[in-house]
Design a protein around this motif. Structure first.
Motif, PDB file in Angstrom:
ATOM      1  N   PRO A 143     -12.341 -15.277 -15.119  1.00  0.00           N
ATOM      2  CA  PRO A 143     -12.779 -15.188 -16.515  1.00  0.00           C
ATOM      3  C   PRO A 143     -11.582 -15.005 -17.435  1.00  0.00           C
ATOM      4  O   PRO A 143     -10.642 -14.281 -17.106  1.00  0.00           O
ATOM      5  N   ARG A 144     -11.627 -15.660 -18.599  1.00  0.00           N
ATOM      6  CA  ARG A 144     -10.508 -15.601 -19.542  1.00  0.00           C
ATOM      7  C   ARG A 144     -10.865 -14.847 -20.822  1.00  0.00           C
ATOM      8  O   ARG A 144     -10.082 -14.050 -21.322  1.00  0.00           O
ATOM      9  N   GLN A 145     -12.038 -15.112 -21.343  1.00  0.00           N
ATOM     10  CA  GLN A 145     -12.444 -14.498 -22.598  1.00  0.00           C
ATOM     11  C   GLN A 145     -13.180 -13.188 -22.327  1.00  0.00           C
ATOM     12  O   GLN A 145     -13.716 -12.967 -21.238  1.00  0.00           O
ATOM     13  N   SER A 146     -13.214 -12.315 -23.340  1.00  0.00           N
ATOM     14  CA  SER A 146     -13.815 -10.992 -23.158  1.00  0.00           C
ATOM     15  C   SER A 146     -15.284 -11.104 -22.760  1.00  0.00           C
ATOM     16  O   SER A 146     -15.783 -10.315 -21.947  1.00  0.00           O
ATOM     17  N   ARG A 147     -15.988 -12.092 -23.298  1.00  0.00           N
ATOM     18  CA  ARG A 147     -17.403 -12.250 -22.967  1.00  0.00           C
ATOM     19  C   ARG A 147     -17.582 -12.608 -21.489  1.00  0.00           C
ATOM     20  O   ARG A 147     -18.454 -12.058 -20.814  1.00  0.00           O
ATOM     21  N   SER A 148     -16.751 -13.529 -21.010  1.00  0.00           N
ATOM     22  CA  SER A 148     -16.871 -13.924 -19.601  1.00  0.00           C
ATOM     23  C   SER A 148     -16.407 -12.810 -18.670  1.00  0.00           C
ATOM     24  O   SER A 148     -16.952 -12.638 -17.578  1.00  0.00           O
ATOM     25  N   VAL A 149     -15.398 -12.038 -19.093  1.00  0.00           N
ATOM     26  CA  VAL A 149     -14.953 -10.884 -18.295  1.00  0.00           C
ATOM     27  C   VAL A 149     -16.091  -9.880 -18.145  1.00  0.00           C
ATOM     28  O   VAL A 149     -16.358  -9.371 -17.050  1.00  0.00           O
ATOM     29  N   ALA A 150     -16.802  -9.623 -19.249  1.00  0.00           N
ATOM     30  CA  ALA A 150     -17.924  -8.681 -19.214  1.00  0.00           C
ATOM     31  C   ALA A 150     -19.033  -9.198 -18.303  1.00  0.00           C
ATOM     32  O   ALA A 150     -19.662  -8.426 -17.568  1.00  0.00           O
ATOM     33  N   ASP A 161     -17.958  -8.780 -14.674  1.00  0.00           N
ATOM     34  CA  ASP A 161     -18.077  -7.359 -14.327  1.00  0.00           C
ATOM     35  C   ASP A 161     -19.534  -6.993 -14.033  1.00  0.00           C
ATOM     36  O   ASP A 161     -19.824  -6.262 -13.070  1.00  0.00           O
TER      37      ASP A 161
END
Length: 211
Positions: free
Chosen positions: A13-20, A23
């Protein structure tokens, strides 16, 4: 054994939304694994628990083996952070004091989600053939090698790299067993100093003087 290439996450994941989202998927994977075991784990169930579509999950994880590998990597990183938090603090107790800190750090690391740790260890064959946790191991090995290099008058083993590897493996094996498979007639307050004694004895024994 599954093809290692099929058990790797598809992308990071690269963007904060995809990281979340990733997770949330891994948190759900851990819950499902603890509740149902590996046999009862599926990508559909994990996606439902995480509140995402199966298609979104498949963008990152092609199958449940890849979820397990990612969980193992994340858990290894959590353990490494626990170890580093203790080992990076100043110490002045000589070689034995450093071994005490190392063993305590390993104890603390193995107490991070011990139930999940047991389940991940039971599924060890799924991790063969991939590099899950290898970077963490290398970092810890380098840290121990530097630690031993700081005490040249005390460490008697002629090969510092071997001494560091043995120290790491002895600590891991003994602490792992003490935390996850404790003997019924002993408590950790008895086992911890004995582990320190064993590692200290190995490091301070000069094998070159053997008859």
């Amino acid at each position: 054994m599954p093809d290692p290439n099929l058990s790797k996450p598809r992308k990071l994941p690269r963007q904060s939304r995809s990281v979340a989202m990733v997770d949330a998927i891994l948190e759900a994977s851990a819950r499902v694994l603890l509740e149902r075991g590996y046999a009862g784990m599926s990508t559909n169930v994990v996606a439902q628990q995480a509140g995402v579509s199966v298609g979104s999950l498949y963008q990152y994880f092609p199958n449940k083996e890849s979820l397990l590998v990612a969980l193992h990597s994340r858990h290894a990183e959590q353990m490494a952070r626990s170890i580093e938090a203790i080992l990076n603090a100043p110490g002045n107790g000589g070689l034995r004091g450093e071994i005490v800190r190392l063993v305590r750090a390993a104890m603390a690391a193995h107490e991070v989600e011990p139930q999940l740790h047991r389940l991940l260890e039971n599924e060890r064959p799924f991790f063969e053939g991939n590099n899950s946790g290898k970077g963490v191991e290398a970092d810890i090995h380098r840290h121990i090698q530097r630690l031993l290099a700081d005490h040249p008058d005390d460490v008697r083993h002629p090969d510092l790299a071997v001494a560091a590897w043995m120290t790491m493996r002895m600590t891991e094996s003994l602490v792992h067993t003490a935390i996850l498979h404790p003997p019924h007639d002993l408590v950790l307050s008895q086992i911890e100093p004995a582990i320190v004694d064993a590692i200290h004895a190995f490091l301070t024994y000069d094998s070159r003087h053997r008859s």
